[in-house]
Scaffold this active site. Structure first.
Site, mmCIF file in Angstrom:
data_model
loop_
_atom_site.group_PDB
_atom_site.id
_atom_site.type_symbol
_atom_site.label_atom_id
_atom_site.label_comp_id
_atom_site.label_asym_id
_atom_site.label_seq_id
_atom_site.Cartn_x
_atom_site.Cartn_y
_atom_site.Cartn_z
ATOM 1 N N ILE A 150 0.832 -1.208 0.000
ATOM 2 C CA ILE A 150 0.000 0.000 0.000
ATOM 3 C C ILE A 150 0.867 1.258 0.000
ATOM 4 C CG2 ILE A 150 -1.784 1.282 1.255
ATOM 5 C CD1 ILE A 150 -2.756 -1.526 2.300
ATOM 6 N N ASP A 169 11.010 2.814 6.462
ATOM 7 C CA ASP A 169 10.692 1.391 6.550
ATOM 8 C C ASP A 169 12.010 0.657 6.700
ATOM 9 O OD1 ASP A 169 10.098 -1.331 6.113
ATOM 10 O OD2 ASP A 169 8.369 -0.834 4.857
ATOM 11 N N CYS A 229 -4.614 4.565 7.590
ATOM 12 C CA CYS A 229 -5.438 3.531 6.937
ATOM 13 C C CYS A 229 -4.863 2.163 7.277
ATOM 14 C CB CYS A 229 -5.441 3.717 5.421
ATOM 15 S SG CYS A 229 -6.416 5.113 4.873
ATOM 16 N N ALA A 230 -4.061 2.076 8.368
ATOM 17 C CA ALA A 230 -3.430 0.790 8.711
ATOM 18 C C ALA A 230 -4.269 0.077 9.782
ATOM 19 C CB ALA A 230 -1.998 1.020 9.166
ATOM 20 N N ASP A 255 -9.116 6.016 8.918
ATOM 21 C CA ASP A 255 -10.055 4.985 8.451
ATOM 22 C C ASP A 255 -10.195 3.889 9.500
ATOM 23 O OD1 ASP A 255 -11.736 3.709 6.452
ATOM 24 O OD2 ASP A 255 -10.131 2.226 6.259
ATOM 25 N N GLU A 260 -13.553 -0.473 17.147
ATOM 26 C CA GLU A 260 -14.515 -0.262 16.056
ATOM 27 C C GLU A 260 -15.763 -1.090 16.337
ATOM 28 O OE1 GLU A 260 -12.189 -1.397 12.666
ATOM 29 O OE2 GLU A 260 -11.024 0.439 12.677
ATOM 30 N N HIS A 279 -13.514 2.109 8.489
ATOM 31 C CA HIS A 279 -12.641 0.984 8.083
ATOM 32 C C HIS A 279 -13.101 0.451 6.714
ATOM 33 C CE1 HIS A 279 -9.909 -2.398 9.783
ATOM 34 N NE2 HIS A 279 -9.764 -2.283 8.484
HETATM 35 N N1 LIG Z 1 -8.020 0.225 6.187
HETATM 36 C C1 LIG Z 1 -8.163 -0.913 5.537
HETATM 37 O O1 LIG Z 1 -9.250 -1.243 5.087
HETATM 38 C C2 LIG Z 1 -6.952 -1.786 5.320
HETATM 39 C C3 LIG Z 1 -6.938 -2.656 4.218
HETATM 40 C C4 LIG Z 1 -5.797 -3.391 3.976
HETATM 41 C C5 LIG Z 1 -4.709 -3.316 4.837
HETATM 42 N N2 LIG Z 1 -4.766 -2.506 5.924
HETATM 43 C C6 LIG Z 1 -3.625 -2.413 6.842
HETATM 44 O O2 LIG Z 1 -2.521 -1.882 6.128
HETATM 45 C C7 LIG Z 1 -1.339 -2.570 6.542
HETATM 46 C C8 LIG Z 1 -0.311 -2.499 5.431
HETATM 47 O O3 LIG Z 1 -0.792 -3.246 4.301
HETATM 48 P P1 LIG Z 1 0.191 -3.665 3.095
HETATM 49 O O4 LIG Z 1 -0.612 -4.479 2.155
HETATM 50 O O5 LIG Z 1 0.955 -2.505 2.606
HETATM 51 O O6 LIG Z 1 1.185 -4.629 3.923
HETATM 52 P P2 LIG Z 1 2.661 -5.040 3.546
HETATM 53 O O7 LIG Z 1 2.967 -6.232 4.393
HETATM 54 O O8 LIG Z 1 2.827 -5.146 2.065
HETATM 55 O O9 LIG Z 1 3.554 -3.801 4.036
HETATM 56 C C9 LIG Z 1 3.802 -3.480 5.367
HETATM 57 C C10 LIG Z 1 5.131 -2.736 5.411
HETATM 58 O O10 LIG Z 1 5.344 -2.262 6.733
HETATM 59 C C11 LIG Z 1 6.741 -2.365 6.999
HETATM 60 N N3 LIG Z 1 6.966 -2.334 8.439
HETATM 61 C C12 LIG Z 1 6.772 -3.300 9.362
HETATM 62 N N4 LIG Z 1 7.101 -2.849 10.586
HETATM 63 C C13 LIG Z 1 7.486 -1.564 10.437
HETATM 64 C C14 LIG Z 1 7.936 -0.560 11.329
HETATM 65 N N5 LIG Z 1 8.049 -0.798 12.634
HETATM 66 N N6 LIG Z 1 8.262 0.653 10.833
HETATM 67 C C15 LIG Z 1 8.166 0.915 9.510
HETATM 68 N N7 LIG Z 1 7.766 -0.009 8.595
HETATM 69 C C16 LIG Z 1 7.428 -1.226 9.062
HETATM 70 C C17 LIG Z 1 7.139 -3.669 6.358
HETATM 71 O O11 LIG Z 1 8.538 -3.717 6.123
HETATM 72 C C18 LIG Z 1 6.344 -3.623 5.055
HETATM 73 O O12 LIG Z 1 7.101 -3.047 4.020
HETATM 74 C C19 LIG Z 1 -1.836 -3.987 6.850
HETATM 75 O O13 LIG Z 1 -0.989 -4.659 7.769
HETATM 76 C C20 LIG Z 1 -3.224 -3.765 7.401
HETATM 77 O O14 LIG Z 1 -3.174 -3.712 8.813
HETATM 78 C C21 LIG Z 1 -5.858 -1.739 6.179
#
Ligand SMILES: NC(=O)c1ccc[n+]([C@@H]2O[C@H](COP(=O)([O-])OP(=O)(O)OC[C@H]3O[C@@H](n4cnc5c(N)ncnc54)[C@H](O)[C@@H]3O)[C@@H](O)[C@H]2O)c1
Length: 324
Positions: A150, A169, A229-230, A255, A260, A279
């Site tokens: 993302i 990251d 959005c995490a 989000d 929630e 969300h």
């Molecule tokens: N709001 C929503 O509807 C929604 C939908 C999908 C995902 N998400 C959330 O978004 C998050 C990210 O999704 P993604 O697909 O990009 O995941 P991803 O696994 O592709 O990427 C996560 C990134 O975070 C990095 N990371 C881990 N720990 C870290 C830290 N302490 N500091 C900095 N970077 C760090 C990792 O190296 C990785 O590159 C998911 O884990 C999920 O919780 C939310």
């Protein structure tokens, strides 16, 4: 026929894929204690909203697979699943674009003061246009915390509108970031000090819980926009509401929240300088079809005995159950 329990009905594309291949039971609850009677003879479980812990897995003696139509597995005891030989199927990439677009929409909504202007205009205050609250994004610094699927997509979108992208990251190489023309930041603190917009894209883990708290808000600037959005737990929400009340930062666009659905009395819901969505970043038509299809395909493949590659616990395939 094998039995798959769904906490909630999946998007239609996923339901159609299950049709005729397994017996489906929908609990309409994601609480382990309330699902137990259905889980005891289940072969698979797909959690749209909810969680599963070790004791529920132990009680579900036939359980062979857990599916998540998404990528977040903070509500699944992945360690317990791995010990029990249960793959946790995820759907990486399927909602990436939707979440990145939602984050961008929140950035625009905050920068252009869309929500409050809409409210004021409807109530007859056309003069709100003279408050000059909106600002341009061109040349502003986007601080990305987390550069996974993302984060990468949002970097592309924001770069296309002329924002400068800064990435923190620790699991991504500096040269990867710099080759793309972005700035690499070794220290989270530096990113927080210098970003105009901060967008969070890390998973919720023990290390990222309350990653952004009182100390971190102290580093940000009064014009900083914070987008999440995490997962809610990545921000200390008590500290966030204090920072917003004191105008230590410009606004927060969220989000996701730690609890929630958000209560109307939640301090964050009572503030003017927040934008809150339910969300829904990953709940576009396209993403919902994609994640549900991917989760169901993975669950069915595992039930056929295949080592499906998109799992949160790849090491599970070292388990004696899988070595046989
Ligand atoms: N709001 C929503 O509807 C929604 C939908 C999908 C995902 N998400 C959330 O978004 C998050 C990210 O999704 P993604 O697909 O990009 O995941 P991803 O696994 O592709 O990427 C996560 C990134 O975070 C990095 N990371 C881990 N720990 C870290 C830290 N302490 N500091 C900095 N970077 C760090 C990792 O190296 C990785 O590159 C998911 O884990 C999920 O919780 C939310």
């Amino acid at each position: 026929m094998k039995k798959v329990v769904l906490t909630h009905r999946l998007y239609e594309a996923g339901m159609q894929l299950l049709d005729g291949k397994v017996t489906v039971s929908i609990t309409n609850t994601g609480k382990p204690s309330e699902m137990l009677s259905e889980l005891v003879d289940a072969d698979g479980l797909i959690i749209r909203i909810g969680s599963i812990d070790r004791s529920a897995m132990l009680a579900a003696k036939k359980l062979k697979v857990i599916g998540r139509p998404g990528v977040g597995v903070d509500d699944v005891d992945v360690a317990a699943a791995t010990e029990l030989g249960i793959p946790v199927v995820i759907a990486p990439g399927a909602n990436t674009r939707s979440v990145a677009e939602h984050a961008l929409a929140l950035i625009f909504a905050a920068a252009k003061d869309i929500l409050s202007s809409d409210k004021q205009t409807r109530s007859g205050n056309f003069n709100v246009r003279n408050s000059y609250k909106a600002f341009e994004l061109l040349g502003k610094r986007l601080g990305l915390v987390g550069y996974g699927n993302i984060g990468r997509e949002l970097a592309k979108l924001c770069s296309a509108i002329g924002m400068k992208v800064v990435v923190y990251d620790p699991f991504v190489k500096q040269e990867t970031i710099e080759q793309l023309g972005y700035q690499y930041e070794n220290e989270l603190d530096e990113l927080l000090r210098n970003a105009d917009v901060i967008s969070l894209h890390v998973p919720l883990t023990d290390k990222t819980k309350n990653l952004i708290g009182e100390r971190e808000f102290g580093l940000m600037q009064p014009h900083t926009v914070l987008v999440n959005c995490a997962r809610g737990g990545v921000i200390d929400e008590q500290a966030l509401s204090v920072a917003l009340k004191a105008n230590k930062i410009h606004s927060a666009a969220l989000d996701v929240l730690a609890v929630e659905p958000v209560s109307p009395e939640d301090p964050l819901a009572l503030l003017e300088n927040t934008i809150i969505t339910p969300h829904m970043a990953g709940l576009t038509k396209e993403a919902a079809a994609g994640v549900s299809t991917m989760a169901v395909e993975g669950v069915l493949a595992v039930l056929r005995g295949e080592q499906w590659p998109y799992v949160a616990n790849k090491e599970v395939y070292e388990h004696p159950i899988w070595r046989k």
